[in-house]
Motif scaffolding. Structure first.
Motif, PDB file in Angstrom:
ATOM      1  N   ASN A 129       0.853  -1.180   0.000  1.00 43.25           N
ATOM      2  CA  ASN A 129       0.000   0.000   0.000  1.00 43.25           C
ATOM      3  C   ASN A 129       0.898   1.242   0.000  1.00 43.25           C
ATOM      4  OD1 ASN A 129      -2.239   1.704   0.237  1.00 43.25           O
ATOM      5  ND2 ASN A 129      -3.286   0.302   1.609  1.00 43.25           N
ATOM      6  N   GLU A 138       0.989  15.794   0.968  1.00 40.69           N
ATOM      7  CA  GLU A 138       0.920  14.622   0.088  1.00 40.69           C
ATOM      8  C   GLU A 138       1.516  14.903  -1.291  1.00 40.69           C
ATOM      9  OE1 GLU A 138      -2.350  11.435  -1.658  1.00 40.69           O
ATOM     10  OE2 GLU A 138      -3.027  13.150  -0.474  1.00 40.69           O
ATOM     11  N   SER A 185     -11.035   8.523   8.776  1.00 34.44           N
ATOM     12  CA  SER A 185     -10.229   7.503   8.106  1.00 34.44           C
ATOM     13  C   SER A 185      -9.699   8.050   6.795  1.00 34.44           C
ATOM     14  CB  SER A 185     -11.064   6.242   7.850  1.00 34.44           C
ATOM     15  OG  SER A 185     -11.377   5.599   9.065  1.00 34.44           O
ATOM     16  N   LEU A 186      -8.381   7.975   6.629  1.00 26.58           N
ATOM     17  CA  LEU A 186      -7.764   8.400   5.384  1.00 26.58           C
ATOM     18  C   LEU A 186      -7.844   7.272   4.353  1.00 26.58           C
ATOM     19  CD1 LEU A 186      -6.279  10.927   4.322  1.00 26.58           C
ATOM     20  CD2 LEU A 186      -4.137   9.799   4.936  1.00 26.58           C
ATOM     21  N   ASN A 187      -7.586   6.073   4.815  1.00 26.75           N
ATOM     22  CA  ASN A 187      -7.788   4.846   4.034  1.00 26.75           C
ATOM     23  C   ASN A 187      -7.849   3.698   5.035  1.00 26.75           C
ATOM     24  OD1 ASN A 187      -5.030   3.950   4.569  1.00 26.75           O
ATOM     25  ND2 ASN A 187      -4.381   5.403   2.985  1.00 26.75           N
ATOM     26  N   ASN A 188      -7.823   2.456   4.549  1.00 27.31           N
ATOM     27  CA  ASN A 188      -7.946   1.322   5.459  1.00 27.31           C
ATOM     28  C   ASN A 188      -6.793   1.215   6.450  1.00 27.31           C
ATOM     29  OD1 ASN A 188     -10.356   0.507   4.321  1.00 27.31           O
ATOM     30  ND2 ASN A 188      -9.369  -0.874   2.850  1.00 27.31           N
ATOM     31  N   ASN A 189      -5.655   1.814   6.114  1.00 25.29           N
ATOM     32  CA  ASN A 189      -4.467   1.692   6.960  1.00 25.29           C
ATOM     33  C   ASN A 189      -4.070   2.971   7.662  1.00 25.29           C
ATOM     34  OD1 ASN A 189      -3.600  -0.205   4.234  1.00 25.29           O
ATOM     35  ND2 ASN A 189      -3.709  -1.167   6.228  1.00 25.29           N
ATOM     36  N   TRP A 224      -0.326   5.589  10.613  1.00 25.54           N
ATOM     37  CA  TRP A 224      -0.165   4.664   9.496  1.00 25.54           C
ATOM     38  C   TRP A 224       0.244   3.288  10.023  1.00 25.54           C
ATOM     39  CZ3 TRP A 224      -1.074   5.977   4.423  1.00 25.54           C
ATOM     40  CH2 TRP A 224      -1.219   7.336   4.150  1.00 25.54           C
TER      41      TRP A 224
END
Length: 360
Positions: A129, A138, A185-189, A224
């Protein structure tokens, strides 16, 4: 209320989240050199081929188990010191001096990346990922500086929740305003916690610096893979960025490396200003870490009876426990059956907290 901590991923010395973990600073691995690295209980040989790319392989030659970090780099391949078996960048054996053709054997390879002056290794069988980054930066080219390297006598998860322990900002750091976090949540991780409150009107200091902030005091934390945290703080016109990159070591303790980051500024002015800003960023990080150091040398973490101020901590625990986990040393996926029985209890604890919150 009973303890909310269950033996899933959070604060578990026998398993960890699949993800990116720092291995060593880029500057410590020169072209054509190889280094031994022990990462999350597994021994690796990490080398830089003559193309400049970094390769990470399991440490031991499948012939007699010699450590490949004793060998040498040839092109983008690595040759074992003991019997001179050579392996290419994909881990395949391509030469055995005593044989006309090499045997069909290989060494396990692991994906690597370089960012912020560090070599990172993707630990897991799933497709890698995204590397950890500061959300505000970013798409921004940055300058960076490696800060303090440290070891703490507690689990990385426990160390990381310190940054979102809202009440301790008042008790330890004497911050004269209430901190309330909003999570997203930024993403699943990855999950972010950002301060949403203004407050502090009774403090002369807060009233003095208020013109520097359009709304609330800027403070946010992005986690993260449950192991790396990026902090953003400061007035509207100048944000400081600190990355706390952690990895678990033997006994469930923490080895960490701080990374100081600032947006790259062009020209001579940028060359003069950015080193000063990175130095200031390190001072800011040291200020917040100083008051907590002794706690993490003696803490026996046992989180019970959460209060309203602990909501962000519970959310982080829940986030960590939802991630795919691997076993210490083997890096094999933890059997899903082990987690099926604890997830309903975790949900029950979170529901109990929500009910408890209304009574505070």
């Amino acid at each position: 209320m009973a303890s909310t901590i269950l033996k899933t991923n959070f604060n578990n010395s026998m398993q960890f989240i699949e993800g990116w973990y720092w291995a060593l600073p880029s500057k410590k691995l020169k072209l054509g050199k190889v280094k031994p690295v022990t990462l999350l209980g597994r021994n690796l040989a990490i080398y830089r081929g003559f193309s400049g790319e970094v390769k990470a392989v399991d440490a031991y030659c499948p012939h007699m188990g010699a450590h490949l970090a004793e060998g040498k780099v040839e092109g983008n391949d690595i040759r074992c010191f003991f019997h001179n078996w050579k392996y290419d960048e994909s881990g395949n054996c391509v030469e055995i001096p005593s044989l006309e053709k090499p045997l069909p054997v290989y060494i396990k390879t692991w994906e690597t990346a370089e960012k912020y002056g560090m070599i990172w290794v993707w630990v897991g069988e799933e497709k890698a990922n995204v590397l950890p980054f500061v959300p505000e930066l970013e798409q921004v080219e940055c300058n960076y500086m490696l800060g303090t390297k440290f070891i703490k006598n507690c689990h990385p998860n426990v160390l990381l929740i310190n940054a979102i322990d809202a009440h301790h900002f008042n008790t330890v750091h004497n911050l004269p305003l209430e901190i309330i976090f909003d999570s997203q949540s930024l993403n699943n991780n990855a999950i972010t916690f950002s301060n949403t409150t203004r407050g502090g009107n009774d403090s002369w200091f807060i009233r003095l610096v208020r013109p520097l902030y359009k709304e609330q005091v800027t403070y946010s934390m992005c986690y993260w893979y449950g192991s790396t945290g990026t902090v953003t703080l400061g007035p509207d016109f100048l944000h400081f960025y600190i990355i706390f990159s952690l990895r678990m070591i033997e006994g469930g303790k923490t080895e960490g490396q701080t990374i100081l980051v600032t947006p790259k500024r062009q020209g001579i002015l940028g060359c003069l200003i950015n080193p000063i800003l990175l130095w200031l960023t390190q001072r800011v990080g040291n200020y917040f870490a100083k008051g907590d150091t002794q706690v993490f040398e003696t803490i026996e973490f046992n989180f019970q009876n959460p209060t309203k101020a602990d909501q962000s901590i519970l959310q982080f625990i829940h986030h960590v426990n939802q991630q795919k986990s691997l076993n210490w040393g083997t890096w094999e996926a933890v059997d899903d059956i082990n987690n099926k029985n604890v997830k309903p209890q975790l949900k029950k604890n979170l529901l109990a907290y929500k009910q408890h919150e209304f009574n505070i």
